[in-house]
Scaffold this active site. Structure first.
Site, PDB file in Angstrom:
ATOM      1  N   TYR A   1      12.684  32.075   4.722  1.00  0.00           N
ATOM      2  CA  TYR A   1      11.428  32.707   5.139  1.00  0.00           C
ATOM      3  C   TYR A   1      11.415  32.945   6.645  1.00  0.00           C
ATOM      4  O   TYR A   1      11.815  32.084   7.434  1.00  0.00           O
ATOM      5  CB  TYR A   1      10.240  31.792   4.827  1.00  0.00           C
ATOM      6  CG  TYR A   1       9.869  31.727   3.367  1.00  0.00           C
ATOM      7  CD1 TYR A   1       9.491  32.862   2.670  1.00  0.00           C
ATOM      8  CD2 TYR A   1       9.861  30.509   2.708  1.00  0.00           C
ATOM      9  CE1 TYR A   1       9.118  32.785   1.328  1.00  0.00           C
ATOM     10  CE2 TYR A   1       9.493  30.418   1.378  1.00  0.00           C
ATOM     11  CZ  TYR A   1       9.124  31.570   0.690  1.00  0.00           C
ATOM     12  OH  TYR A   1       8.765  31.488  -0.621  1.00  0.00           O
TER      13      TYR A   1
ATOM     14  N   ARG B   1     -10.631  -0.230  14.839  1.00  0.00           N
ATOM     15  CA  ARG B   1     -10.487   0.654  13.684  1.00  0.00           C
ATOM     16  C   ARG B   1     -11.318   0.059  12.552  1.00  0.00           C
ATOM     17  O   ARG B   1     -12.395   0.499  12.274  1.00  0.00           O
ATOM     18  CB  ARG B   1      -8.995   0.697  13.343  1.00  0.00           C
ATOM     19  CG  ARG B   1      -8.483   1.922  12.720  1.00  0.00           C
ATOM     20  CD  ARG B   1      -6.969   1.907  12.572  1.00  0.00           C
ATOM     21  NE  ARG B   1      -6.468   0.758  11.854  1.00  0.00           N
ATOM     22  CZ  ARG B   1      -5.232   0.641  11.387  1.00  0.00           C
ATOM     23  NH1 ARG B   1      -4.362   1.622  11.586  1.00  0.00           N
ATOM     24  NH2 ARG B   1      -4.844  -0.426  10.740  1.00  0.00           N
TER      25      ARG B   1
ATOM     26  N   LYS C   1       0.845  -1.203   0.000  1.00  0.00           N
ATOM     27  CA  LYS C   1       0.000   0.000   0.000  1.00  0.00           C
ATOM     28  C   LYS C   1       0.880   1.253   0.000  1.00  0.00           C
ATOM     29  O   LYS C   1       2.078   1.187   0.272  1.00  0.00           O
ATOM     30  CB  LYS C   1      -0.954  -0.008   1.188  1.00  0.00           C
ATOM     31  CG  LYS C   1      -0.318  -0.029   2.559  1.00  0.00           C
ATOM     32  CD  LYS C   1      -1.353  -0.442   3.599  1.00  0.00           C
ATOM     33  CE  LYS C   1      -0.714  -0.662   4.945  1.00  0.00           C
ATOM     34  NZ  LYS C   1      -1.007   0.360   5.926  1.00  0.00           N
TER      35      LYS C   1
ATOM     36  N   MET D   1       8.999  25.129   0.179  1.00  0.00           N
ATOM     37  CA  MET D   1       8.287  24.111  -0.602  1.00  0.00           C
ATOM     38  C   MET D   1       9.257  23.278  -1.454  1.00  0.00           C
ATOM     39  O   MET D   1       9.141  22.054  -1.540  1.00  0.00           O
ATOM     40  CB  MET D   1       7.265  24.788  -1.525  1.00  0.00           C
ATOM     41  CG  MET D   1       6.418  23.800  -2.294  1.00  0.00           C
ATOM     42  SD  MET D   1       5.342  24.591  -3.507  1.00  0.00           S
ATOM     43  CE  MET D   1       4.189  25.450  -2.466  1.00  0.00           C
TER      44      MET D   1
HETATM   45  C1  LIG Z   1      -3.874  -4.696   8.111  1.00  0.00           C
HETATM   46  C2  LIG Z   1      -2.420  -4.464   7.913  1.00  0.00           C
HETATM   47  N1  LIG Z   1      -1.585  -5.522   7.796  1.00  0.00           N
HETATM   48  C3  LIG Z   1      -0.250  -5.374   7.625  1.00  0.00           C
HETATM   49  C4  LIG Z   1       0.313  -4.105   7.578  1.00  0.00           C
HETATM   50  C5  LIG Z   1       1.805  -3.971   7.429  1.00  0.00           C
HETATM   51  O1  LIG Z   1       2.329  -3.421   8.619  1.00  0.00           O
HETATM   52  P1  LIG Z   1       3.888  -3.111   8.757  1.00  0.00           P
HETATM   53  O2  LIG Z   1       4.171  -2.055   7.766  1.00  0.00           O
HETATM   54  O3  LIG Z   1       4.018  -2.638  10.171  1.00  0.00           O
HETATM   55  O4  LIG Z   1       4.608  -4.377   8.488  1.00  0.00           O
HETATM   56  C6  LIG Z   1      -0.512  -2.988   7.706  1.00  0.00           C
HETATM   57  C7  LIG Z   1       0.089  -1.643   7.695  1.00  0.00           C
HETATM   58  O5  LIG Z   1      -0.287  -0.738   8.381  1.00  0.00           O
HETATM   59  C8  LIG Z   1      -1.907  -3.168   7.873  1.00  0.00           C
HETATM   60  O6  LIG Z   1      -2.734  -2.114   7.996  1.00  0.00           O
END
Ligand SMILES: Cc1ncc(COP(=O)(O)O)c(C=O)c1O
Length: 389
Positions: free
Chosen positions: A267, A145, A47, A315
């Site tokens: 700045y 969450r 991700k 920036m």
């Molecule tokens: C549900 C879930 N699994 C795995 C991970 C991977 O976690 P990490 O980057 O701490 O290994 C995340 C990351 O936040 C996550 O949200």
């Protein structure tokens, strides 16, 4: 000259990603999972563009290494990754949003189902498309969450028919404080997850993120889910980092100038020279993820010299005090180390009062990106760094 050479020549700053190190880190984590003799598999969390490293490059690279399952957060991330990886399962952690089931089916993506409403919608999709669909159930064991809460989890246990038409690809949960091995919540989540898994036998299971892997084999279940550690972030805060470093970030000096004593820089005049000084201006800024909080409180490295960052972060520009550095090293075009052997993402995060995850995922889109591959593709069986959970 290739387009990547052109990008590097034109860029003010260059991010280098060591794909060999990512692969070695993945192998090391996979082997840690297998150390207890069970057939534990290791996924990769891609991700946020693989924590800034480039998901569509890292994903296929790890797939070639033997990684078989991949996680992203957003549907769009999954669609982009699917184009680069036509075959491997891709799981979308944020789940199924309204009116997106056809997108999941079209791009062969699997939603992580976080509550009964999503499960019902996905089951309806399986009916509508007249075929079994893969599903992942995320159980909330304490994060509060995302995920099925205790009551909804019980409904699922009592009414297995709610999964009709779906193939349960994974039962998973996520740890609250895995980087704190002494935290009581780890054991509490482990026992809640075990209870749920016992009540839903037969499906593969997953609990451990990067730091969770180091809590030991009890936490490994069938599938490890590391993100951070793949990219060199230390999964053991306060202890030696067992992972190989992955990123280096270098920025060029655009201009160096002399200033008199008692002059301000940048700045707001937030830094004032106490003596006649030399100031170099380098080509990155907060638009590239170099946080404004770093004002007067971190340093970069130039030919091994430690050089203080002075004045506000702009920036697109950062100013550094090179008064003590030989002039020949500070000419226009000279390369300054922002991240690398002298300053890891974890170090910079300490200076910025954040964590290395934020440093990495903020890495800017304007950097030229260079991917370093090991000279020879390494066979799947080769070992990564030795990791003892
Ligand atoms: C549900 C879930 N699994 C795995 C991970 C991977 O976690 P990490 O980057 O701490 O290994 C995340 C990351 O936040 C996550 O949200």
């Amino acid at each position: 000259m290739s387009s990547s050479d052109d990008a590097t020549r034109r860029a003010g700053a260059v991010l280098t990603v060591d794909l060999g190190a990512i692969a070695a880190n993945w192998r090391g984590l996979r082997d840690a999972g297998r150390a207890a003799g069970r057939p534990v598999d290791c996924a990769a969390v891609l991700k946020a563009d693989a924590y800034g490293c480039g998901a569509t490059i890292v994903g296929p690279w790890l797939a070639a290494e033997g990684c078989r399952q991949f996680f992203v957060a957003h549907l769009e991330e999954g669609i982009a990754l699917r184009k680069a990886m036509p075959e491997h399962p891709i799981y979308v952690l944020n789940g199924l949003l309204a009116n997106t089931d056809a997108d999941f089916v079209e791009h062969d993506l699997t939603p992580v189902l976080n509550h009964l409403g999503q499960l019902n919608a996905w089951r309806a999709a399986a009916q509508r498309f007249s075929r079994p669909l893969d599903a992942i159930i995320h159980i909330d064991t304490g994060m509060h969450r995302l995920g099925f809460g205790a009551e909804e989890a019980q409904v699922l246990i009592n009414e297995r028919g709610r999964l009709r038409g779906l193939r349960l690809a994974l039962l998973m949960s996520h740890l609250v404080a895995s980087e704190e091995p002494n935290s009581a919540i780890n054991g509490e989540q482990l026992s809640r997850f075990r209870n749920f898994v016992r009540a839903m036998p037969g499906a593969p299971t997953s609990l451990a993120n990067s730091s969770g892997i180091f809590l030991g084999p009890d936490y490994h279940f069938d599938l490890l889910r590391p993100g951070a550690a793949l990219y060199g972030i230390n999964p053991l805060p306060g202890r030696d980092n067992p992972m190989l470093p992955v990123v280096t970030l270098q920025a060029r000096i655009l201009q160096t100038r002399r200033i008199d004593a008692f002059q301000t820089v940048g700045y707001g005049g937030a830094w004032r020279s106490a003596r006649p000084s030399r100031v170099a201006t380098i080509a990155l800024g907060y638009a590239d993820g170099y946080f404004r909080i770093l004002i007067n409180r971190t340093h970069v490295h130039l030919a091994g010299y430690r050089v203080p960052v002075i004045g506000r972060i702009s920036m697109d520009l950062v100013t550094i005090d090179v008064t003590e550095i030989p002039e020949a090293l500070c000419e226009t075009g000279a390369v300054v180390e922002i991240l690398g052997p002298h300053m890891t993402a974890d170090d910079l995060a300490d200076h910025a009062r954040t964590n290395a995850y934020e440093v990495m995922t903020a890495l800017g889109r304007r950097y030229a990106r260079v991917y370093v591959e090991p000279p020879e593709p390494e066979p799947e069986s080769e070992e990564g760094p030795e990791i003892t959970p």
